[in-house]
Motif scaffolding. Structure first.
Motif, PDB file in Angstrom:
ATOM      1  N   MET A   1      -1.191  11.617 -13.891  1.00  0.00           N
ATOM      2  CA  MET A   1      -2.287  11.041 -13.102  1.00  0.00           C
ATOM      3  C   MET A   1      -2.196   9.522 -13.237  1.00  0.00           C
ATOM      4  SD  MET A   1      -3.751  13.546 -11.656  1.00  0.00           S
ATOM      5  CE  MET A   1      -5.175  12.718 -11.039  1.00  0.00           C
ATOM      6  N   LEU A   2      -1.519   8.895 -12.304  1.00  0.00           N
ATOM      7  CA  LEU A   2      -1.218   7.471 -12.367  1.00  0.00           C
ATOM      8  C   LEU A   2      -2.299   6.649 -11.685  1.00  0.00           C
ATOM      9  CD1 LEU A   2       1.121   5.458 -13.128  1.00  0.00           C
ATOM     10  CD2 LEU A   2       1.796   5.633 -10.727  1.00  0.00           C
ATOM     11  N   GLU A   3      -2.609   5.515 -12.272  1.00  0.00           N
ATOM     12  CA  GLU A   3      -3.483   4.526 -11.654  1.00  0.00           C
ATOM     13  C   GLU A   3      -2.694   3.232 -11.504  1.00  0.00           C
ATOM     14  OE1 GLU A   3      -7.533   4.061 -13.330  1.00  0.00           O
ATOM     15  OE2 GLU A   3      -6.802   5.545 -14.782  1.00  0.00           O
ATOM     16  N   VAL A   4      -2.833   2.581 -10.361  1.00  0.00           N
ATOM     17  CA  VAL A   4      -2.287   1.246 -10.174  1.00  0.00           C
ATOM     18  C   VAL A   4      -3.458   0.300 -10.442  1.00  0.00           C
ATOM     19  CG1 VAL A   4      -1.191  -0.375  -8.593  1.00  0.00           C
ATOM     20  CG2 VAL A   4      -0.623   2.073  -8.477  1.00  0.00           C
ATOM     21  N   THR A   5      -3.415  -0.387 -11.589  1.00  0.00           N
ATOM     22  CA  THR A   5      -4.554  -1.208 -11.998  1.00  0.00           C
ATOM     23  C   THR A   5      -4.451  -2.653 -11.538  1.00  0.00           C
ATOM     24  OG1 THR A   5      -3.548  -1.626 -14.163  1.00  0.00           O
ATOM     25  CG2 THR A   5      -5.039   0.270 -13.984  1.00  0.00           C
ATOM     26  N   ALA A   6      -3.267  -3.075 -11.130  1.00  0.00           N
ATOM     27  CA  ALA A   6      -3.079  -4.420 -10.591  1.00  0.00           C
ATOM     28  C   ALA A   6      -1.831  -4.411  -9.721  1.00  0.00           C
ATOM     29  CB  ALA A   6      -2.936  -5.451 -11.702  1.00  0.00           C
ATOM     30  N   GLY A   7      -1.862  -5.224  -8.696  1.00  0.00           N
ATOM     31  CA  GLY A   7      -0.696  -5.307  -7.826  1.00  0.00           C
ATOM     32  C   GLY A   7      -0.702  -6.592  -7.028  1.00  0.00           C
ATOM     33  N   LYS A   8       0.489  -7.146  -6.876  1.00  0.00           N
ATOM     34  CA  LYS A   8       0.652  -8.371  -6.088  1.00  0.00           C
ATOM     35  C   LYS A   8       1.987  -8.268  -5.364  1.00  0.00           C
ATOM     36  CE  LYS A   8       1.211 -13.345  -6.486  1.00  0.00           C
ATOM     37  NZ  LYS A   8       1.370 -14.471  -7.381  1.00  0.00           N
TER      38      LYS A   8
ATOM     39  N   VAL B   1       0.839  -1.205   0.000  1.00  0.00           N
ATOM     40  CA  VAL B   1       0.000   0.000   0.000  1.00  0.00           C
ATOM     41  C   VAL B   1       0.871   1.251   0.000  1.00  0.00           C
ATOM     42  CG1 VAL B   1      -1.673   1.322   1.360  1.00  0.00           C
ATOM     43  CG2 VAL B   1      -1.952  -1.149   1.088  1.00  0.00           C
ATOM     44  N   LEU B   2       1.898   1.263   0.835  1.00  0.00           N
ATOM     45  CA  LEU B   2       2.795   2.420   0.903  1.00  0.00           C
ATOM     46  C   LEU B   2       3.515   2.640  -0.425  1.00  0.00           C
ATOM     47  CD1 LEU B   2       4.285   1.837   4.460  1.00  0.00           C
ATOM     48  CD2 LEU B   2       2.618   3.599   3.789  1.00  0.00           C
ATOM     49  N   LEU B   3       3.936   1.565  -1.079  1.00  0.00           N
ATOM     50  CA  LEU B   3       4.605   1.678  -2.372  1.00  0.00           C
ATOM     51  C   LEU B   3       3.664   2.272  -3.412  1.00  0.00           C
ATOM     52  CD1 LEU B   3       6.988   1.187  -4.283  1.00  0.00           C
ATOM     53  CD2 LEU B   3       6.125  -1.161  -4.585  1.00  0.00           C
ATOM     54  N   GLU B   4       2.430   1.790  -3.464  1.00  0.00           N
ATOM     55  CA  GLU B   4       1.461   2.334  -4.423  1.00  0.00           C
ATOM     56  C   GLU B   4       1.238   3.818  -4.179  1.00  0.00           C
ATOM     57  OE1 GLU B   4      -2.135   0.037  -4.700  1.00  0.00           O
ATOM     58  OE2 GLU B   4      -1.024  -1.831  -5.011  1.00  0.00           O
ATOM     59  N   ARG B   5       1.082   4.212  -2.926  1.00  0.00           N
ATOM     60  CA  ARG B   5       0.900   5.631  -2.591  1.00  0.00           C
ATOM     61  C   ARG B   5       2.106   6.451  -3.022  1.00  0.00           C
ATOM     62  NH1 ARG B   5      -1.447   5.052   3.585  1.00  0.00           N
ATOM     63  NH2 ARG B   5      -3.480   4.190   3.031  1.00  0.00           N
ATOM     64  N   THR B   6       3.298   5.918  -2.808  1.00  0.00           N
ATOM     65  CA  THR B   6       4.524   6.617  -3.189  1.00  0.00           C
ATOM     66  C   THR B   6       4.599   6.798  -4.696  1.00  0.00           C
ATOM     67  OG1 THR B   6       5.734   5.858  -1.245  1.00  0.00           O
ATOM     68  CG2 THR B   6       7.056   6.483  -3.157  1.00  0.00           C
ATOM     69  N   LEU B   7       4.284   5.757  -5.457  1.00  0.00           N
ATOM     70  CA  LEU B   7       4.314   5.853  -6.916  1.00  0.00           C
ATOM     71  C   LEU B   7       3.311   6.890  -7.421  1.00  0.00           C
ATOM     72  CD1 LEU B   7       4.634   2.064  -7.732  1.00  0.00           C
ATOM     73  CD2 LEU B   7       6.344   3.832  -8.257  1.00  0.00           C
ATOM     74  N   ILE B   8       2.101   6.881  -6.884  1.00  0.00           N
ATOM     75  CA  ILE B   8       1.071   7.828  -7.306  1.00  0.00           C
ATOM     76  C   ILE B   8       1.506   9.260  -6.985  1.00  0.00           C
ATOM     77  CG2 ILE B   8      -1.290   8.613  -6.810  1.00  0.00           C
ATOM     78  CD1 ILE B   8      -1.977   5.549  -6.524  1.00  0.00           C
ATOM     79  N   ALA B   9       2.055   9.479  -5.791  1.00  0.00           N
ATOM     80  CA  ALA B   9       2.510  10.817  -5.404  1.00  0.00           C
ATOM     81  C   ALA B   9       3.690  11.278  -6.254  1.00  0.00           C
ATOM     82  CB  ALA B   9       2.886  10.839  -3.921  1.00  0.00           C
ATOM     83  N   ASP B  10       4.632  10.370  -6.525  1.00  0.00           N
ATOM     84  CA  ASP B  10       5.792  10.719  -7.338  1.00  0.00           C
ATOM     85  C   ASP B  10       5.353  11.077  -8.752  1.00  0.00           C
ATOM     86  OD1 ASP B  10       8.837  10.764  -7.317  1.00  0.00           O
ATOM     87  OD2 ASP B  10       8.422   9.514  -9.084  1.00  0.00           O
TER      88      ASP B  10
ATOM     89  N   LEU C   1      12.452   6.508  -4.402  1.00  0.00           N
ATOM     90  CA  LEU C   1      11.072   6.290  -3.963  1.00  0.00           C
ATOM     91  C   LEU C   1      11.054   6.014  -2.464  1.00  0.00           C
ATOM     92  CD1 LEU C   1       9.984   3.986  -6.929  1.00  0.00           C
ATOM     93  CD2 LEU C   1       9.391   6.400  -6.600  1.00  0.00           C
ATOM     94  N   PRO C   2      10.803   7.041  -1.666  1.00  0.00           N
ATOM     95  CA  PRO C   2      10.789   6.851  -0.212  1.00  0.00           C
ATOM     96  C   PRO C   2       9.510   6.145   0.246  1.00  0.00           C
ATOM     97  CG  PRO C   2      10.253   9.118  -0.751  1.00  0.00           C
ATOM     98  CD  PRO C   2      10.580   8.432  -2.043  1.00  0.00           C
ATOM     99  N   VAL C   3       9.676   5.007   0.883  1.00  0.00           N
ATOM    100  CA  VAL C   3       8.555   4.242   1.422  1.00  0.00           C
ATOM    101  C   VAL C   3       8.825   4.076   2.915  1.00  0.00           C
ATOM    102  CG1 VAL C   3       7.323   2.045   1.374  1.00  0.00           C
ATOM    103  CG2 VAL C   3       8.146   3.053  -0.760  1.00  0.00           C
ATOM    104  N   ARG C   4       7.965   4.644   3.735  1.00  0.00           N
ATOM    105  CA  ARG C   4       8.177   4.644   5.187  1.00  0.00           C
ATOM    106  C   ARG C   4       8.424   3.221   5.715  1.00  0.00           C
ATOM    107  NH1 ARG C   4       3.266   6.212   7.052  1.00  0.00           N
ATOM    108  NH2 ARG C   4       2.754   4.119   7.707  1.00  0.00           N
ATOM    109  N   GLY C   5       9.551   3.057   6.413  1.00  0.00           N
ATOM    110  CA  GLY C   5       9.882   1.782   7.025  1.00  0.00           C
ATOM    111  C   GLY C   5      10.495   0.760   6.085  1.00  0.00           C
TER     112      GLY C   5
END
Length: 104
Positions: free
Chosen positions: A25-32, A9-18, A70-74
């Motif tokens: 305007m990025l969408e994450v349409t699939a993730g595993k 979740v944190l990675l997806e948020r980071t990618l969208i913000a970056d 890509l800063p991802v907390r923790g």
């Protein structure tokens, strides 16, 4: 008791913000995410599909993604690989693999 969002979740948020900082305007349409560990590190391997309207900003952002900070907390983003890009119907869709490692 919840510890908060996981690395995926944190990675997806980071990618969208970056992407947004580059006017994409990025969408994450699939993730595993799959847990991963070595003798000294614990983390996850992430397979994501990213989609955006095709324009110069999106093409540039995806082209620079493998070298992005890509800063991802923790977590430390140890590796980013864009493994496939499709440009069709006014969209750019990229399959991306990311390795995150837990800090501390």
């Amino acid at each position: 008791m919840s510890r908060g969002p996981d690395a995926a979740v944190l990675l997806e948020r980071t990618l969208i913000a970056d992407a947004a900082r580059s006017a994409v305007m990025l969408e994450v349409t699939a993730g595993k995410a799959t847990r991963w560990a070595s003798a000294t590190f614990v983390g996850a391997r992430h397979a994501l599909t990213l989609s955006a309207a095709r324009d110069l900003n999106a093409d540039t952002w995806i082209g620079e993604l493998e070298d992005a900070e890509l800063p991802v907390r923790g977590h430390l983003v140890a590796d980013v690989q864009v493994v496939r890009i499709v440009r069709a119907d006014g969209r750019v869709v990229a399959d991306v693999e990311v390795l995150t490692v837990e800090e501390g």
